[in-house]
Design a protein around this motif. Structure first.
Motif, PDB file in Angstrom:
ATOM      1  N   SER A  63      63.534  18.918  -4.904  1.00 50.27           N
ATOM      2  CA  SER A  63      62.274  19.529  -4.502  1.00 50.27           C
ATOM      3  C   SER A  63      61.452  20.061  -5.576  1.00 50.27           C
ATOM      4  O   SER A  63      61.917  20.524  -6.772  1.00 50.27           O
ATOM      5  CB  SER A  63      62.681  21.092  -3.498  1.00 50.27           C
ATOM      6  N   ILE A  64      60.217  20.075  -5.440  1.00 48.51           N
ATOM      7  CA  ILE A  64      59.024  20.400  -6.264  1.00 48.51           C
ATOM      8  C   ILE A  64      58.444  21.438  -5.444  1.00 48.51           C
ATOM      9  O   ILE A  64      57.764  20.934  -4.557  1.00 48.51           O
ATOM     10  CB  ILE A  64      58.334  19.363  -6.988  1.00 48.51           C
ATOM     11  N   ASN A  65      58.196  22.805  -5.864  1.00 49.05           N
ATOM     12  CA  ASN A  65      57.330  23.739  -5.053  1.00 49.05           C
ATOM     13  C   ASN A  65      56.328  24.233  -6.155  1.00 49.05           C
ATOM     14  O   ASN A  65      56.356  24.124  -7.182  1.00 49.05           O
ATOM     15  CB  ASN A  65      58.291  24.924  -4.922  1.00 49.05           C
ATOM     16  N   MET A  66      55.201  24.353  -5.289  1.00 47.36           N
ATOM     17  CA  MET A  66      53.949  24.741  -5.845  1.00 47.36           C
ATOM     18  C   MET A  66      53.145  25.583  -4.939  1.00 47.36           C
ATOM     19  O   MET A  66      53.291  25.427  -3.752  1.00 47.36           O
ATOM     20  CB  MET A  66      53.082  23.459  -6.512  1.00 47.36           C
ATOM     21  N   ARG A  67      52.225  26.246  -5.517  1.00 45.28           N
ATOM     22  CA  ARG A  67      51.505  27.012  -4.834  1.00 45.28           C
ATOM     23  C   ARG A  67      49.872  26.789  -5.112  1.00 45.28           C
ATOM     24  O   ARG A  67      49.680  26.584  -6.201  1.00 45.28           O
ATOM     25  CB  ARG A  67      51.508  28.732  -5.058  1.00 45.28           C
ATOM     26  N   VAL A  68      49.061  26.750  -4.039  1.00 46.44           N
ATOM     27  CA  VAL A  68      47.653  26.228  -4.204  1.00 46.44           C
ATOM     28  C   VAL A  68      46.951  27.151  -3.286  1.00 46.44           C
ATOM     29  O   VAL A  68      47.267  27.631  -2.168  1.00 46.44           O
ATOM     30  CB  VAL A  68      47.562  24.656  -3.847  1.00 46.44           C
ATOM     31  N   LYS A  69      45.637  27.208  -3.679  1.00 45.76           N
ATOM     32  CA  LYS A  69      44.902  27.818  -2.729  1.00 45.76           C
ATOM     33  C   LYS A  69      44.538  26.939  -1.306  1.00 45.76           C
ATOM     34  O   LYS A  69      44.891  25.820  -1.399  1.00 45.76           O
ATOM     35  CB  LYS A  69      43.337  27.983  -3.288  1.00 45.76           C
ATOM     36  N   PRO A  70      44.257  27.802  -0.204  1.00 44.64           N
ATOM     37  CA  PRO A  70      44.212  27.121   1.184  1.00 44.64           C
ATOM     38  C   PRO A  70      43.208  25.985   0.782  1.00 44.64           C
ATOM     39  O   PRO A  70      43.390  24.978   1.807  1.00 44.64           O
ATOM     40  CB  PRO A  70      43.887  28.174   1.949  1.00 44.64           C
ATOM     41  N   SER A  71      42.098  26.495   0.224  1.00 45.82           N
ATOM     42  CA  SER A  71      41.189  25.314   0.221  1.00 45.82           C
ATOM     43  C   SER A  71      41.559  24.042  -0.288  1.00 45.82           C
ATOM     44  O   SER A  71      41.181  22.800  -0.215  1.00 45.82           O
ATOM     45  CB  SER A  71      39.717  25.622  -0.594  1.00 45.82           C
ATOM     46  N   VAL A  72      42.135  24.034  -1.372  1.00 51.22           N
ATOM     47  CA  VAL A  72      43.172  22.861  -1.805  1.00 51.22           C
ATOM     48  C   VAL A  72      44.052  22.124  -1.125  1.00 51.22           C
ATOM     49  O   VAL A  72      44.139  21.072  -0.870  1.00 51.22           O
ATOM     50  CB  VAL A  72      43.713  22.933  -3.134  1.00 51.22           C
TER      51      VAL A  72
END
Length: 88
Positions: free
Chosen positions: A7-16
């Motif tokens: 797994s690769i986890n990331m956080r992004v802005k909702p717009s992204v």
């Protein structure tokens, strides 16, 4: 035998995320597949840019000339290689 995945986890802005989802929907793939394909493509591009290169004829001739030239003598390196090792 099942193939293991990582797994690769990331956080992004909702717009992204929304833009990624829109693009994934256009290609009829899910978000994970879209991100994996995009990241893999970019990784290949980066690796190729560091490994593969081309020259025009003039640049290639200069490159070959540099390869064929007698190497310059580095006096410091000659001294270092002729110096007795501390453990000898």
């Amino acid at each position: 035998m099942a193939i293991k995945t990582a797994s690769i986890n990331m956080r992004v802005k909702p717009s992204v995320r929304n833009i990624i989802d829109a693009a994934a929907n256009l290609l009829k793939v899910d978000r994970s597949v879209f991100i994996q394909q995009a990241a893999l493509y970019e990784a290949h591009q980066v690796i190729a840019s560091q490994r593969d290169f081309t020259f025009d004829k003039q640049a290639f001739a200069a490159f070959e000339q540099a390869l064929d030239a007698e190497p310059a003598v580095d006096k410091g390196m000659v001294e270092l290689m002729n110096r007795k090792s501390p453990w000898e």
